[in-house]
Design a protein around this motif. Structure first.
Motif, PDB file in Angstrom:
ATOM      1  N   SER A   1       0.849  -1.191   0.000  1.00  0.00           N
ATOM      2  CA  SER A   1       0.000   0.000   0.000  1.00  0.00           C
ATOM      3  C   SER A   1       0.875   1.227   0.000  1.00  0.00           C
ATOM      4  CB  SER A   1      -0.928   0.005   1.221  1.00  0.00           C
ATOM      5  OG  SER A   1      -0.170   0.055   2.415  1.00  0.00           O
ATOM      6  N   GLY A   2       0.268   2.369  -0.347  1.00  0.00           N
ATOM      7  CA  GLY A   2       1.074   3.578  -0.408  1.00  0.00           C
ATOM      8  C   GLY A   2       0.274   4.818  -0.688  1.00  0.00           C
ATOM      9  N   GLU A   3       0.942   5.800  -1.288  1.00  0.00           N
ATOM     10  CA  GLU A   3       0.360   7.123  -1.446  1.00  0.00           C
ATOM     11  C   GLU A   3      -0.632   7.230  -2.595  1.00  0.00           C
ATOM     12  OE1 GLU A   3       3.432  10.053  -1.504  1.00  0.00           O
ATOM     13  OE2 GLU A   3       4.148   9.546   0.507  1.00  0.00           O
ATOM     14  N   ASP A   4      -0.857   6.166  -3.338  1.00  0.00           N
ATOM     15  CA  ASP A   4      -1.927   6.168  -4.341  1.00  0.00           C
ATOM     16  C   ASP A   4      -3.252   5.706  -3.746  1.00  0.00           C
ATOM     17  OD1 ASP A   4      -1.290   3.542  -3.931  1.00  0.00           O
ATOM     18  OD2 ASP A   4      -0.844   3.071  -6.022  1.00  0.00           O
ATOM     19  N   ASN A   5      -3.280   5.494  -2.429  1.00  0.00           N
ATOM     20  CA  ASN A   5      -4.495   5.096  -1.688  1.00  0.00           C
ATOM     21  C   ASN A   5      -5.010   3.722  -2.091  1.00  0.00           C
ATOM     22  OD1 ASN A   5      -4.322   7.655  -0.602  1.00  0.00           O
ATOM     23  ND2 ASN A   5      -5.807   8.523  -2.027  1.00  0.00           N
ATOM     24  N   MET A   6      -4.132   2.884  -2.625  1.00  0.00           N
ATOM     25  CA  MET A   6      -4.513   1.538  -3.025  1.00  0.00           C
ATOM     26  C   MET A   6      -3.792   0.510  -2.155  1.00  0.00           C
ATOM     27  SD  MET A   6      -6.669   1.972  -5.469  1.00  0.00           S
ATOM     28  CE  MET A   6      -6.793   0.282  -6.064  1.00  0.00           C
ATOM     29  N   LEU A   7      -4.471  -0.601  -1.912  1.00  0.00           N
ATOM     30  CA  LEU A   7      -3.860  -1.757  -1.267  1.00  0.00           C
ATOM     31  C   LEU A   7      -3.996  -2.940  -2.220  1.00  0.00           C
ATOM     32  CD1 LEU A   7      -4.085  -2.903   2.399  1.00  0.00           C
ATOM     33  CD2 LEU A   7      -4.418  -4.555   0.585  1.00  0.00           C
ATOM     34  N   TYR A   8      -2.856  -3.563  -2.555  1.00  0.00           N
ATOM     35  CA  TYR A   8      -2.846  -4.691  -3.490  1.00  0.00           C
ATOM     36  C   TYR A   8      -2.441  -5.969  -2.765  1.00  0.00           C
ATOM     37  CZ  TYR A   8      -3.053  -1.164  -7.184  1.00  0.00           C
ATOM     38  OH  TYR A   8      -3.443  -0.120  -7.991  1.00  0.00           O
ATOM     39  N   VAL A   9      -3.001  -7.076  -3.201  1.00  0.00           N
ATOM     40  CA  VAL A   9      -2.661  -8.397  -2.662  1.00  0.00           C
ATOM     41  C   VAL A   9      -2.036  -9.213  -3.790  1.00  0.00           C
ATOM     42  CG1 VAL A   9      -3.503 -10.478  -1.514  1.00  0.00           C
ATOM     43  CG2 VAL A   9      -4.600  -8.263  -1.048  1.00  0.00           C
ATOM     44  N   TRP A  10      -0.798  -9.695  -3.557  1.00  0.00           N
ATOM     45  CA  TRP A  10      -0.039 -10.414  -4.579  1.00  0.00           C
ATOM     46  C   TRP A  10       0.179 -11.866  -4.162  1.00  0.00           C
ATOM     47  CZ3 TRP A  10       1.331  -7.252  -8.713  1.00  0.00           C
ATOM     48  CH2 TRP A  10       1.304  -5.864  -8.477  1.00  0.00           C
ATOM     49  N   ASN A  11       0.045 -12.768  -5.133  1.00  0.00           N
ATOM     50  CA  ASN A  11       0.379 -14.175  -4.939  1.00  0.00           C
ATOM     51  C   ASN A  11       1.875 -14.343  -5.201  1.00  0.00           C
ATOM     52  OD1 ASN A  11       0.852 -16.953  -5.263  1.00  0.00           O
ATOM     53  ND2 ASN A  11      -1.201 -17.337  -6.045  1.00  0.00           N
ATOM     54  N   LEU A  12       2.636 -14.760  -4.181  1.00  0.00           N
ATOM     55  CA  LEU A  12       4.081 -14.873  -4.372  1.00  0.00           C
ATOM     56  C   LEU A  12       4.528 -16.226  -4.903  1.00  0.00           C
ATOM     57  CD1 LEU A  12       5.828 -12.831  -1.548  1.00  0.00           C
ATOM     58  CD2 LEU A  12       5.087 -12.159  -3.833  1.00  0.00           C
ATOM     59  N   LYS A  13       3.574 -17.079  -5.240  1.00  0.00           N
ATOM     60  CA  LYS A  13       3.919 -18.302  -5.981  1.00  0.00           C
ATOM     61  C   LYS A  13       3.933 -18.002  -7.474  1.00  0.00           C
ATOM     62  CE  LYS A  13       2.230 -21.887  -2.776  1.00  0.00           C
ATOM     63  NZ  LYS A  13       1.662 -21.060  -1.693  1.00  0.00           N
ATOM     64  N   THR A  14       2.920 -17.246  -7.909  1.00  0.00           N
ATOM     65  CA  THR A  14       2.787 -16.942  -9.341  1.00  0.00           C
ATOM     66  C   THR A  14       3.104 -15.484  -9.657  1.00  0.00           C
ATOM     67  OG1 THR A  14       0.451 -16.384  -9.100  1.00  0.00           O
ATOM     68  CG2 THR A  14       0.994 -18.700  -9.524  1.00  0.00           C
ATOM     69  N   TYR A  15       3.186 -14.656  -8.627  1.00  0.00           N
ATOM     70  CA  TYR A  15       3.420 -13.220  -8.748  1.00  0.00           C
ATOM     71  C   TYR A  15       2.292 -12.492  -9.479  1.00  0.00           C
ATOM     72  CZ  TYR A  15       7.990 -14.591  -7.121  1.00  0.00           C
ATOM     73  OH  TYR A  15       9.022 -15.121  -6.384  1.00  0.00           O
ATOM     74  N   GLU A  16       1.111 -13.075  -9.438  1.00  0.00           N
ATOM     75  CA  GLU A  16      -0.036 -12.382 -10.037  1.00  0.00           C
ATOM     76  C   GLU A  16      -0.752 -11.534  -8.988  1.00  0.00           C
ATOM     77  OE1 GLU A  16      -3.457 -14.774 -11.114  1.00  0.00           O
ATOM     78  OE2 GLU A  16      -2.704 -16.428  -9.878  1.00  0.00           O
ATOM     79  N   LEU A  17      -1.434 -10.500  -9.486  1.00  0.00           N
ATOM     80  CA  LEU A  17      -2.233  -9.644  -8.627  1.00  0.00           C
ATOM     81  C   LEU A  17      -3.575 -10.316  -8.365  1.00  0.00           C
ATOM     82  CD1 LEU A  17      -2.622  -6.884  -7.218  1.00  0.00           C
ATOM     83  CD2 LEU A  17      -3.516  -6.018  -9.392  1.00  0.00           C
ATOM     84  N   LEU A  18      -3.896 -10.552  -7.084  1.00  0.00           N
ATOM     85  CA  LEU A  18      -5.110 -11.286  -6.733  1.00  0.00           C
ATOM     86  C   LEU A  18      -6.282 -10.380  -6.374  1.00  0.00           C
ATOM     87  CD1 LEU A  18      -3.600 -14.130  -4.513  1.00  0.00           C
ATOM     88  CD2 LEU A  18      -4.300 -14.264  -6.913  1.00  0.00           C
ATOM     89  N   ALA A  19      -5.994  -9.244  -5.755  1.00  0.00           N
ATOM     90  CA  ALA A  19      -7.084  -8.372  -5.300  1.00  0.00           C
ATOM     91  C   ALA A  19      -6.562  -6.968  -5.107  1.00  0.00           C
ATOM     92  CB  ALA A  19      -7.682  -8.898  -3.991  1.00  0.00           C
ATOM     93  N   GLN A  20      -7.486  -6.006  -5.117  1.00  0.00           N
ATOM     94  CA  GLN A  20      -7.119  -4.622  -4.850  1.00  0.00           C
ATOM     95  C   GLN A  20      -8.247  -3.930  -4.083  1.00  0.00           C
ATOM     96  OE1 GLN A  20      -6.608  -3.403  -9.010  1.00  0.00           O
ATOM     97  NE2 GLN A  20      -8.393  -2.052  -8.781  1.00  0.00           N
ATOM     98  N   PHE A  21      -7.854  -2.994  -3.221  1.00  0.00           N
ATOM     99  CA  PHE A  21      -8.810  -2.254  -2.403  1.00  0.00           C
ATOM    100  C   PHE A  21      -8.460  -0.771  -2.509  1.00  0.00           C
ATOM    101  CE2 PHE A  21      -8.200  -6.442  -0.653  1.00  0.00           C
ATOM    102  CZ  PHE A  21      -9.485  -6.894  -0.393  1.00  0.00           C
ATOM    103  N   ASP A  22      -9.472   0.058  -2.797  1.00  0.00           N
ATOM    104  CA  ASP A  22      -9.198   1.494  -2.871  1.00  0.00           C
ATOM    105  C   ASP A  22      -9.455   2.141  -1.511  1.00  0.00           C
ATOM    106  OD1 ASP A  22     -11.945   1.422  -2.728  1.00  0.00           O
ATOM    107  OD2 ASP A  22     -12.265   2.162  -4.756  1.00  0.00           O
ATOM    108  N   ASP A  23      -9.175   3.442  -1.422  1.00  0.00           N
ATOM    109  CA  ASP A  23      -9.268   4.182  -0.158  1.00  0.00           C
ATOM    110  C   ASP A  23      -8.470   3.481   0.942  1.00  0.00           C
ATOM    111  OD1 ASP A  23     -10.819   6.190  -1.213  1.00  0.00           O
ATOM    112  OD2 ASP A  23     -12.687   5.154  -0.778  1.00  0.00           O
ATOM    113  N   CYS A  24      -7.280   3.011   0.605  1.00  0.00           N
ATOM    114  CA  CYS A  24      -6.464   2.267   1.570  1.00  0.00           C
ATOM    115  C   CYS A  24      -5.056   2.844   1.639  1.00  0.00           C
ATOM    116  CB  CYS A  24      -6.400   0.785   1.196  1.00  0.00           C
ATOM    117  SG  CYS A  24      -7.847  -0.155   1.644  1.00  0.00           S
ATOM    118  N   SER A  25      -4.939   4.059   2.090  1.00  0.00           N
ATOM    119  CA  SER A  25      -3.609   4.668   2.203  1.00  0.00           C
ATOM    120  C   SER A  25      -2.934   4.197   3.486  1.00  0.00           C
ATOM    121  CB  SER A  25      -3.702   6.190   2.196  1.00  0.00           C
ATOM    122  OG  SER A  25      -2.437   6.754   2.248  1.00  0.00           O
ATOM    123  N   CYS A  26      -2.519   2.933   3.522  1.00  0.00           N
ATOM    124  CA  CYS A  26      -1.850   2.357   4.699  1.00  0.00           C
ATOM    125  C   CYS A  26      -0.369   2.689   4.598  1.00  0.00           C
ATOM    126  CB  CYS A  26      -2.059   0.844   4.745  1.00  0.00           C
ATOM    127  SG  CYS A  26      -3.759   0.326   4.519  1.00  0.00           S
TER     128      CYS A  26
END
Length: 378
Positions: A241-266
């Protein structure tokens, strides 16, 4: 003294808090510098944590014992009520900003700062500094630890791997990113991998085949600076997560993006924390979200709302109880099941940026602006 303690005790009764720590702290402070009185208390007073009785008190402390004999103290055992006592412990002074602190796997505490050092303190030895790790080219911004005890740190444009024991340290490897690269965070991802937040890109390094300076994967999705990485070991997932207010969830077996959440400036160092095997807490704008890593959905019914500007939080003994910081020097305890909160005047000079849970009864707070580190008993 008696009037002050009496007033504090009445206030504790009013707030329905645990008073045992208050009484213990009172005795500790009052008799700290008088060995004879300490011996008298130990020899002539019987303490029981479910009921406190005082027997055959000598004349020197008759007046104090008389006061405490006017009531019976019962310790609450439900762990839902907290009383935070500033221990007045003096941590080493720092000339430059302390960026964070982390509990290591052996129970020691690591402090890292713009003084280009990592200090390792031992809670079992009165927070004595066991070791000062030197050799960083710049201030230390982030730190994480492998299961085998090795450390990885971010300093300037460098990622550094360290081997540490109880008494010694050694730099194993340095990855230099170049002059105009901005490294903000690092997270250990399993036994041999690390993830490095390089501005808007996440670099994944795998050391299972030996030391390497080339990332095996670049994860590109963020539109602004990445400030926080969190690895969920049992799921082999990376959250960013970061200053674009997005939170991303990554699969580290395949390195694919699994999910995203907005309004998440963590963007804070500990703004994502594990709740249980399948869920994490994520602190965002005035809320703390519960994100399910099985369904990749936000559990909106469990969102903690209207908590204000949370700069830091820690999960206390009960997982549904959170300690929140960032309220103009105050600390807030939020009981999720009861949806109630209590505020404590901390006496800190500035907003609390970081919490570090030492054990079930101690926590450390850090205010970066004033460089103030406090040890709390609760």
């Amino acid at each position: 003294k008696s009037d002050e303690v009496k007033a504090a005790y009445e206030k504790c009764k009013e707030l329905n808090h645990n008073v045992v720590y208050l009484i213990r702290r009172f005795f500790s402070n009052l008799f700290r510098d008088n060995e004879n009185l300490i011996k008298n208390i130990k020899n002539n007073c019987t303490f029981n944590f479910s009921k406190c009785d005082y027997v055959n008190a000598p004349s020197k402390i008759d007046k104090i014992i008389e006061f405490f004999n006017t009531f019976t103290i019962y310790q609450k055992v439900d762990n839902n009520d907290y009383l935070f006592v500033d221990t007045k412990f003096k941590f080493p002074e720092h000339k430059d900003t302390v960026n964070g602190l982390k509990k290591l796997k052996d129970g020691r505490i690591a402090l890292y700062s713009f003084e280009k050092t990592i200090e390792i303190l031992d809670p079992k030895n009165n927070y004595h500094i066991d070791m000062v790790i030197k050799g960083h080219p710049g201030g230390v911004l982030a730190l994480d630890q492998f299961d085998n005890g090795d450390l990885v740190s971010v300093s300037g444009q460098h990622v550094m791997l360290w081997s540490i024991t109880k008494d010694t340290y050694k730099c194993l490897h340095t990855i230099h990113y170049g002059e105009f690269q901005y490294l903000w965070f690092v997270a250990v991802c399993g036994d041999n991998r690390i993830a490095v937040a390089n501005d808007k890109v996440i670099h994944i390094y795998d050391f299972s085949g030996g030391i390497t300076t080339t990332p095996i994967k670049e994860l590109k999705q963020h539109a602004n600076i990445i400030r926080n990485l969190y690895y969920s070991k049992n799921k082999d997932l990376l959250l960013s997560s970061g200053e674009d207010n997005m939170l991303y969830v990554w699969n580290l077996k395949t390195y694919e993006l699994l999910a995203q959440f907005d309004d998440c400036s963590c963007t804070q160092l500990n703004s994502i924390q594990q709740l249980d095997e399948d869920r994490v807490y994520a602190s965002v704008f005035g809320e703390i979200k519960v994100i399910n890593l099985k369904t990749f959905r936000e559990e909106k019914d469990n969102t903690i709302r209207d908590v204000g500007c949370v700069l830091s939080f820690a999960i206390l003994r009960h997982k549904n109880t959170l300690l929140l910081g960032g309220y103009s020097t105050a600390m807030r305890v939020y009981k999720k099941d009861e949806k109630v909160r209590n505020d404590y005047k901390s006496g800190c000079k500035d907003d609390i940026d970081k919490f570090c849970v030492v054990d079930e009864h101690h926590i450390i707070s850090l205010t970066k602006k004033s460089n103030e580190i406090k040890l709390w008993e609760y």
